[in-house]
Design an enzyme around this catalytic site. Structure first.
Site, PDB file in Angstrom:
ATOM      1  N   HIS A 138      31.238  59.270  40.681  1.00 14.56           N
ATOM      2  CA  HIS A 138      31.310  60.677  41.094  1.00 14.56           C
ATOM      3  C   HIS A 138      32.627  61.037  41.779  1.00 14.56           C
ATOM      4  O   HIS A 138      32.878  62.214  42.055  1.00 14.56           O
ATOM      5  CB  HIS A 138      30.146  60.998  42.043  1.00 14.56           C
TER       6      HIS A 138
ATOM      7  N   GLY B  51       3.604  48.238  64.708  1.00 13.57           N
ATOM      8  CA  GLY B  51       4.553  47.897  65.766  1.00 13.57           C
ATOM      9  C   GLY B  51       4.777  46.404  65.846  1.00 13.57           C
ATOM     10  O   GLY B  51       4.058  45.704  66.565  1.00 13.57           O
ATOM     11  N   LEU B  52       5.781  45.919  65.147  1.00 16.69           N
ATOM     12  CA  LEU B  52       6.071  44.490  65.112  1.00 16.69           C
ATOM     13  C   LEU B  52       7.402  44.155  65.771  1.00 16.69           C
ATOM     14  O   LEU B  52       7.476  43.386  66.728  1.00 16.69           O
ATOM     15  CB  LEU B  52       6.080  43.999  63.655  1.00 16.69           C
TER      16      LEU B  52
ATOM     17  N   GLU C  88      10.795  43.860  67.847  1.00 15.45           N
ATOM     18  CA  GLU C  88      11.134  44.096  69.242  1.00 15.45           C
ATOM     19  C   GLU C  88      12.645  44.030  69.432  1.00 15.45           C
ATOM     20  O   GLU C  88      13.353  43.421  68.621  1.00 15.45           O
ATOM     21  CB  GLU C  88      10.429  43.075  70.139  1.00 15.45           C
TER      22      GLU C  88
ATOM     23  N   GLY D 151      35.359  61.990  44.335  1.00 16.09           N
ATOM     24  CA  GLY D 151      35.300  62.690  45.614  1.00 16.09           C
ATOM     25  C   GLY D 151      33.954  63.334  45.869  1.00 16.09           C
ATOM     26  O   GLY D 151      33.494  63.410  47.013  1.00 16.09           O
TER      27      GLY D 151
ATOM     28  N   GLU E   7      18.646  37.420  53.947  1.00 23.42           N
ATOM     29  CA  GLU E   7      18.710  36.017  54.367  1.00 23.42           C
ATOM     30  C   GLU E   7      17.307  35.434  54.528  1.00 23.42           C
ATOM     31  O   GLU E   7      17.041  34.281  54.150  1.00 23.42           O
ATOM     32  CB  GLU E   7      19.490  35.903  55.678  1.00 23.42           C
TER      33      GLU E   7
ATOM     34  N   GLU F 234      11.938  45.054  56.461  1.00 25.38           N
ATOM     35  CA  GLU F 234      10.826  44.220  55.975  1.00 25.38           C
ATOM     36  C   GLU F 234      11.308  42.854  55.483  1.00 25.38           C
ATOM     37  O   GLU F 234      10.866  42.352  54.459  1.00 25.38           O
ATOM     38  CB  GLU F 234      10.033  44.950  54.892  1.00 25.38           C
TER      39      GLU F 234
END
Length: 386
Positions: free
Chosen positions: A343, A124-125, A127, A345, A372, A368
């Site tokens: 490919h 959990g980094l 925010e 359509g 930039e 991650e």
């Protein structure tokens, strides 16, 4: 340096390639369409030992390294990126922080189950107001002296593997104090799933990676023991930077796999699809386009293996990891765009893998560390930024 795989890694590559084609490919399209997490596929990956690839055997791992992990990720992503990112996040962001910075007690409590795939971990980094500015953390954690517990409050967003039925923990970065100059002291704290006050939101509605789990997390007076501090207090931001440096190699391998998968599907389609009385692969325009796609994938593979080799040998690898991540994510988007064009359509129809690859490719230039940010890191390593 010879970047050809050793016999052991080649055997791993073939094993994962077979699994990806025989087990993942026939089923993943339906999971993707339903935005459903593929639990049985992930359990099988755990039984194969993929979640334990770069970890020591004493903690239930396979005794490998990041090169082995990258090989597995590339082969999975040649078929599907949702499955690949589940493995990448589970290893690089879920288990690796505990392996690198955890106490012996934390390692023995969590790593065996993470390595076996019995549980998944998350990091959990990010925010809502932070994005690339991870140093602007607003989540807080204070140590209650009466109970010797951390009390955590805040919100995290875009967190992979954080809300599955088998998620066991989330390592959270939080401000735990201030330095003498007023800057925040950011620490990392392990929060087990199900802790009171820890709320997991519904899955995001995403453009791609639809068979992977991504959630927003909120923490309202969440209490965990003081012993859940991961590493030194105030070193959480530095730990996070180390984790992302390594994780960029894994993402580069994943992006290379997606780029190679676009080549695989385009070659197959160009041989089968006929127009104006001949296979479209007989047209030089198609041949040249696919040749360029193969060139990009091959170069990206050399880049991530170079970075991984430096990491494994203990050499500096920050610049090479950023180079590999930047290049591979860029060419993954390029190859996905060209594959859908080849490919025609059908490339716009979700039943064809290249449509899924096109949707999955863009996040590789964002997650991650954006492209930039990679350029900033490369410039800094070149001495252009103080």
């Amino acid at each position: 340096m010879d970047y050809r795989l050793s016999p052991e890694l080649e055997e791993l590559r073939r094993t994962v390639e077979e699994f990806a084609h025989d087990v993942v490919a026939p089923k993943i399209g339906d999971f993707y369409e339903r935005h459903e997490f593929p639990y049985e596929i992930v359990r099988e990956m755990g039984r194969m030992g993929l979640f334990g690839l770069p970890f020591p055997e004493e903690y239930g791992g396979m005794g490998g390294d990041y090169l082995a992990l990258g090989v597995a990720l590339e082969e999975l992503a040649r078929v599907d990126s949702s499955v690949a990112i589940t493995l990448e996040a589970g290893v690089s962001l879920g288990a690796m922080p505990i392996h690198l910075f955890g106490t012996e007690e934390q390692k023995r409590e969590w790593l065996p189950r993470l390595c076996s795939g019995e549980i998944l971990g998350a990091f959990g980094l990010t925010e809502p107001d932070g994005g690339s500015d991870a140093g602007a953390t607003r989540t807080t954690a204070r140590l209650d002296p009466d109970t010797n517990e951390w009390v955590i409050n805040g919100t995290k967003c875009f967190i992979t593997n954080s809300g599955t039925d088998v998620t066991g923990l989330v390592t959270v970065t939080a401000v735990t104090g201030r330095k003498p100059d007023g800057r925040p002291r950011i620490s990392a704290i392990i929060v087990p799933s199900g802790t009171p006050g820890f709320t997991v939101a519904a899955p995001y509605s995403k453009v791609g990676w639809n068979a992977s789990d991504t959630r927003e997390l909120s923490f309202a007076d969440v209490r965990v023991p003081a012993a859940n501090l991961l590493g030194e207090e105030g070193r959480g931001y530095a730990q996070f930077l180390r984790i992302l440096d390594e994780g960029r190699i894994a993402i580069a391998a994943l992006a290379t796999g997606l780029a190679q998968g676009c080549v695989d599907e385009s070659v197959k389609y160009a041989k089968e699809r006929h127009a104006f009385g001949k296979p479209i692969g007989a047209n030089q325009a198609i041949q040249f386009k696919i040749a360029d796609m193969e060139m990009r994938a091959h170069t990206a593979r050399l880049a991530w293996r170079d970075a991984a080799a430096r990491l494994v040998s203990g050499e500096p690898f920050k610049k090479e990891a950023a180079l590999a991540k930047l290049y591979s994510s860029t060419i993954a988007v390029d190859n996905a765009r060209d594959a859908t064009q080849i490919h025609g359509g059908y490339g716009f129809m979700n039943e064809y893998p290249v449509a899924r690859m096109w949707r999955d490719s863009k996040i590789l230039e964002i997650g991650e560390g954006t492209s930039e940010v990679q350029r900033m890191l490369i410039a800094r390593e070149l001495g252009l930024v103080s």
